[in-house]
Design an enzyme around this catalytic site. Structure first.
Site, short mmCIF file in Angstrom:
data_model
loop_
_atom_site.label_atom_id
_atom_site.label_comp_id
_atom_site.label_asym_id
_atom_site.label_seq_id
_atom_site.Cartn_x
_atom_site.Cartn_y
_atom_site.Cartn_z
N ASP A 129 0.79 -1.24 0.00
CA ASP A 129 0.00 0.00 0.00
C ASP A 129 0.82 1.28 0.00
OD1 ASP A 129 -1.99 -1.87 0.29
OD2 ASP A 129 -2.96 -0.89 2.00
N HIS A 181 3.84 -2.01 3.12
CA HIS A 181 3.80 -0.69 2.48
C HIS A 181 5.09 -0.38 1.73
CE1 HIS A 181 0.82 -0.56 5.72
NE2 HIS A 181 0.21 0.42 5.06
#
Length: 271
Positions: free
Chosen positions: A96, A241
């Site tokens: 992400d 991430h």
């Protein structure tokens, strides 16, 4: 004999001697042995230099919009809910908050090293800044997911109009930059509401969550990230991430986690 006549005769004798010398010199040249002649200077054709500057990469053609899908009441967080035919040992890696100019290329390198395909949840404002990185993700064979335009963590409290604007702008930005319309939507922080589910459905996207969250965004240490992700089992959706801050811990952890999970017989699949 007058003086004028004497000068005239002298001039004539001088001219005659000069003419005889010229004739003798010409005879010597004609009678000289023929030797190798120096090469004639040849003119070189002027060839214009080739145009070595790279041709610009054509901009992807925006895809047609996806047809709407039924609105869900909760997000999908299990591989087999999306891919019923996937093997029991299948797991999915989701990444992400990118693209990021430093960490996304490193993430792509790690994934390529271990032949892992992932799903990247892209933020629209990041795609606007780094469209080439977004295209590189697609060119590497990874899946895309809409992660809103500005990543508002309070999206579940926003009005339907504002929610739709966040999702629509990101959707168009990702599609224009990559030529791919995202099939999945992940809400920032996993915050869901009826408005969020409704907007995702209108854009033809399936809402997705996760099972394994190492909270790498908080930089808890490489060891913590490793331990969390190594707890994965078949069917899990893993979260990490590549944007939102320093992701060196995540990169270091994945270099060890990916081969260890593969050695346990788990198989990474793309959503």
């Amino acid at each position: 004999m007058e003086f004028r006549d004497v000068m005239t005769r002298r001039r004539m004798l001088t001219l005659g001697a000069a003419s005889a010398a010229l004739l003798l010199a010409g005879d010597r040249v004609k009678g000289a042995p023929a030797g190798p002649r120096p090469p004639l200077a040849r003119g070189r054709a002027v060839i214009p230099p080739a145009n070595t500057s790279p041709s610009p990469t054509p901009k992807p053609v925006p895809p047609p919009p996806l047809p709407p899908v039924p609105r869900r009441k909760e997000a999908v967080h299990r591989v087999h809910d999306l891919l019923p035919e996937a093997p029991p040992n299948a797991i999915a890696l989701t990444i992400d908050d990118g693209p990021h100019p430093e960490w996304t290329p490193k993430m792509l390198d790690v994934l390529a090293e271990h032949d892992v395909k992932a799903t990247f949840s892209l933020i629209g404002i990041q795609v606007k800044q780094y469209p080439k990185l977004a295209r590189r993700i697609v060119e590497a064979g990874h899946q895309l997911c809409n992660h809103t335009m500005n990543h508002p963590l309070w999206i579940a409290e926003m009005s339907s109009h504002k929610v739709d604007k966040e999702i629509t702008e990101a959707h168009h930005r990702i599609a224009d930059a990559t030529g791919v319309a995202p099939k999945f939507f992940r809400s920032p922080g996993g915050a869901w509401s009826r408005a969020v589910f409704g907007s995702a459905a209108r854009h033809g996207m399936v809402p997705i969550d996760w099972d394994i969250d190492p909270r790498d965004w908080s930089r808890p240490g490489t060891g913590h990230i490793k331990r969390s992700m190594l707890a994965a089992k078949g069917g899990d959706v893993l979260l990490c991430h590549d944007g939102g801050g320093d992701r060196s811990e995540t990169i270091k952890a994945l270099r060890q986690v990916l081969p260890k999970l593969q050695a346990r017989g788990l198989s990474f699949v793309q959503l």
